[in-house]
Design a protein around this motif. Structure first.
Motif, PDB file in Angstrom:
ATOM      1  N   ALA A 105       0.823  -1.206   0.000  1.00 24.37           N
ATOM      2  CA  ALA A 105       0.000   0.000   0.000  1.00 24.37           C
ATOM      3  C   ALA A 105       0.864   1.265   0.000  1.00 24.37           C
ATOM      4  N   LEU A 106       1.975   1.232   0.727  1.00 22.75           N
ATOM      5  CA  LEU A 106       2.880   2.379   0.701  1.00 22.75           C
ATOM      6  C   LEU A 106       3.464   2.560  -0.704  1.00 22.75           C
ATOM      7  N   GLY A 107       3.723   1.442  -1.374  1.00 24.74           N
ATOM      8  CA  GLY A 107       4.183   1.520  -2.767  1.00 24.74           C
ATOM      9  C   GLY A 107       3.108   2.067  -3.681  1.00 24.74           C
ATOM     10  N   ALA A 108       1.845   1.731  -3.389  1.00 24.41           N
ATOM     11  CA  ALA A 108       0.727   2.240  -4.188  1.00 24.41           C
ATOM     12  C   ALA A 108       0.618   3.759  -4.053  1.00 24.41           C
ATOM     13  N   ILE A 109       0.806   4.258  -2.849  1.00 21.56           N
ATOM     14  CA  ILE A 109       0.774   5.713  -2.635  1.00 21.56           C
ATOM     15  C   ILE A 109       1.894   6.380  -3.420  1.00 21.56           C
ATOM     16  N   ARG A 110       3.064   5.769  -3.437  1.00 23.84           N
ATOM     17  CA  ARG A 110       4.187   6.319  -4.208  1.00 23.84           C
ATOM     18  C   ARG A 110       3.855   6.327  -5.702  1.00 23.84           C
ATOM     19  N   ALA A 111       3.222   5.234  -6.187  1.00 28.69           N
ATOM     20  CA  ALA A 111       2.869   5.152  -7.602  1.00 28.69           C
ATOM     21  C   ALA A 111       1.898   6.260  -7.986  1.00 28.69           C
ATOM     22  N   ALA A 112       0.928   6.545  -7.120  1.00 22.66           N
ATOM     23  CA  ALA A 112      -0.039   7.612  -7.408  1.00 22.66           C
ATOM     24  C   ALA A 112       0.668   8.965  -7.480  1.00 22.66           C
ATOM     25  N   ARG A 113       1.536   9.221  -6.528  1.00 26.40           N
ATOM     26  CA  ARG A 113       2.225  10.519  -6.478  1.00 26.40           C
ATOM     27  C   ARG A 113       3.170  10.703  -7.652  1.00 26.40           C
ATOM     28  N   GLU A 114       3.763   9.613  -8.117  1.00 32.75           N
ATOM     29  CA  GLU A 114       4.634   9.687  -9.303  1.00 32.75           C
ATOM     30  C   GLU A 114       3.865  10.191 -10.518  1.00 32.75           C
ATOM     31  N   ARG A 115       2.572   9.913 -10.539  1.00 34.20           N
ATOM     32  CA  ARG A 115       1.724  10.334 -11.657  1.00 34.20           C
ATOM     33  C   ARG A 115       1.045  11.665 -11.398  1.00 34.20           C
ATOM     34  N   GLY A 116       1.470  12.348 -10.351  1.00 35.91           N
ATOM     35  CA  GLY A 116       0.896  13.653 -10.035  1.00 35.91           C
ATOM     36  C   GLY A 116      -0.485  13.561  -9.399  1.00 35.91           C
ATOM     37  N   LEU A 117      -0.830  12.400  -8.894  1.00 42.05           N
ATOM     38  CA  LEU A 117      -2.148  12.209  -8.271  1.00 42.05           C
ATOM     39  C   LEU A 117      -2.042  12.309  -6.757  1.00 42.05           C
ATOM     40  N   SER A 160      -7.746   6.394  -3.879  1.00 36.77           N
ATOM     41  CA  SER A 160      -7.834   5.851  -2.522  1.00 36.77           C
ATOM     42  C   SER A 160      -7.032   4.553  -2.437  1.00 36.77           C
ATOM     43  N   VAL A 161      -6.405   4.329  -1.278  1.00 36.94           N
ATOM     44  CA  VAL A 161      -5.561   3.143  -1.090  1.00 36.94           C
ATOM     45  C   VAL A 161      -5.931   2.460   0.224  1.00 36.94           C
ATOM     46  N   VAL A 162      -6.104   1.140   0.160  1.00 39.99           N
ATOM     47  CA  VAL A 162      -6.384   0.335   1.351  1.00 39.99           C
ATOM     48  C   VAL A 162      -5.273  -0.692   1.511  1.00 39.99           C
ATOM     49  N   GLY A 163      -4.728  -0.813   2.712  1.00 32.88           N
ATOM     50  CA  GLY A 163      -3.680  -1.788   2.986  1.00 32.88           C
ATOM     51  C   GLY A 163      -4.246  -3.046   3.636  1.00 32.88           C
ATOM     52  N   PHE A 164      -3.319  -3.886   4.103  1.00 32.21           N
ATOM     53  CA  PHE A 164      -3.719  -5.123   4.794  1.00 32.21           C
ATOM     54  C   PHE A 164      -2.637  -5.465   5.802  1.00 32.21           C
ATOM     55  N   ASP A 165      -3.015  -5.614   7.065  1.00 29.55           N
ATOM     56  CA  ASP A 165      -2.159  -6.009   8.204  1.00 29.55           C
ATOM     57  C   ASP A 165      -2.390  -5.087   9.399  1.00 29.55           C
ATOM     58  N   ASP A 166      -2.402  -3.749   9.163  1.00 30.49           N
ATOM     59  CA  ASP A 166      -2.325  -2.742  10.221  1.00 30.49           C
ATOM     60  C   ASP A 166      -1.038  -2.939  11.004  1.00 30.49           C
ATOM     61  N   SER A 167       0.072  -2.851  10.268  1.00 28.30           N
ATOM     62  CA  SER A 167       1.393  -2.989  10.868  1.00 28.30           C
ATOM     63  C   SER A 167       1.655  -1.857  11.857  1.00 28.30           C
TER      64      SER A 167
END
Length: 341
Positions: free
Chosen positions: A253-265, A272-279
């Motif tokens: 999910a942290l990688g997904a947030i980076r991918a969105a920001r790379e595209r100016g989003l 919206s991004v949802v993770g899994f674990d609640d680390s």
């Protein structure tokens, strides 16, 4: 000796025969009962026999695939604390790239005389792996419990989160926010938790949007369970027009947030991004991550209880203890952007 047995039995609330079995190191006594007898020895001022001192401080192996993902140290901590409270010493064995394999770590632990082993996300979760290794381990008389990834071919207790229910929770949450184009970033398809997440995601998309399995398949991207893997998978899904991405781990999910920001989003305004674990610490990311919380405390304690029952001579059933996850809503999810709505 008779009076001593009677005193210990009265203090522990068990029969003299049970006290005798414990003092002589005989099998067939539950771990909790054994601990009660040992505690009675301490209270009455008797020294524990040397063999019992060794047994009460017996070693239990814990094998994890890695420690980079924070969920594994979190599980190790819960399991370690539960074992320590029962008088056992946890031995953490971690696989590393190019290092020891699960089989090598298992052999090492068996050679050191461990009382039992807990496997976390091991080869039992891989549908292509040879499960005869677990038959051989049972043949050596070593009890074990497996976390994440049920296999009908392995005779042992399993402990898992409900991966299917987790994905339905995530899809339902995002659908309620107005998202209709939802993607799933998940690991390699050969793993049982991955297959279950796909089943849950497919069910959620069918129930919410009437999508067929074939239509949903185009919204699923496989990658590695890592930040880079999540970035690559989410990038592909965003390119397909997804305004929300459900990830199979918080690291992804942290990688997904980076991918969105790379595209100016922006997250969550555009994606919206949802993770899994609640680390641990995931609530303090930017933005704080909405995620599916694995019930780590309950799962870890259940695994220890099942293992200690086997060690105590009461084999746990060949079954799977499934724990319900929880949706934790934070700042990485929001209403779908107007264009998609």
């Amino acid at each position: 000796m008779t009076a001593r047995l009677a005193d210990i039995a009265a203090q522990a609330g068990v029969s003299e025969a049970t006290v005798s079995r414990v003092l002589n190191g005989k099998p067939g006594v539950a771990a909790a009962t054994r601990e009660s007898v040992l505690a009675a020895l301490d209270v009455l001022g008797y020294e524990r026999p040397v063999r019992l001192t060794r047994r009460s401080a017996g070693l239990v192996g814990l094998i994890t695939p890695e420690l980079d993902n924070p969920i594994f140290p979190a599980l190790a901590q819960v399991i370690g604390q539960a074992l320590t409270r029962q008088g056992y010493t946890p031995v953490l064995a971690t696989q590393t790239p190019g290092g020891s394999t699960e089989d090598e770590l298992t052999d090492m632990l068996v050679e050191r005389g461990v009382a039992g082993i807990i496997f976390v996300s091991g080869l039992h979760a891989d549908t292509t792996a040879d499960t005869s290794r677990y038959d051989r381990l049972r043949g050596k008389g070593v009890p074990f419990v497996l976390i994440n990834g049920f296999s009908p071919r392995v005779r042992a207790p399993f402990v898992s989160p409900d991966d299917r229910a987790a994905m339905v929770l995530a899809v339902t949450h995002l659908a309620a926010l107005g998202h209709t184009r939802i993607g799933l970033a998940v690991g390699p398809v050969r793993f049982v938790p991955v297959l279950r997440k796909i089943e849950g995601f497919t069910k959620g998309m069918r129930e919410r949007f009437g999508l067929s399995p074939e239509e949903t398949e185009g919204l699923i991207q496989h990658s590695l369970y890592s930040l880079e893997g999540g970035q690559a998978a989410a990038g592909a899904l965003i390119s397909k027009g997804c305004t929300a991405v459900v990830c199979a781990s918080d690291m992804m999910a942290l990688g997904a947030i980076r991918a969105a920001r790379e595209r100016g989003l922006r997250v969550p305004q555009d994606v919206s991004v949802v993770g899994f674990d609640d680390s641990p610490l995931i609530a303090f990311t930017d933005p704080p991550l909405t995620t599916i919380r694995q019930p780590v405390q309950a799962m870890g304690q259940a695994a220890v209880r099942a293992l200690l029952e086997e060690i105590g001579g009461t084999p746990a059933p060949h079954t799977e203890f499934v724990f319900m996850p929880e949706l934790v809503v934070r700042g990485s999810t929001a209403s779908a952007p107007p264009a998609s709505a």
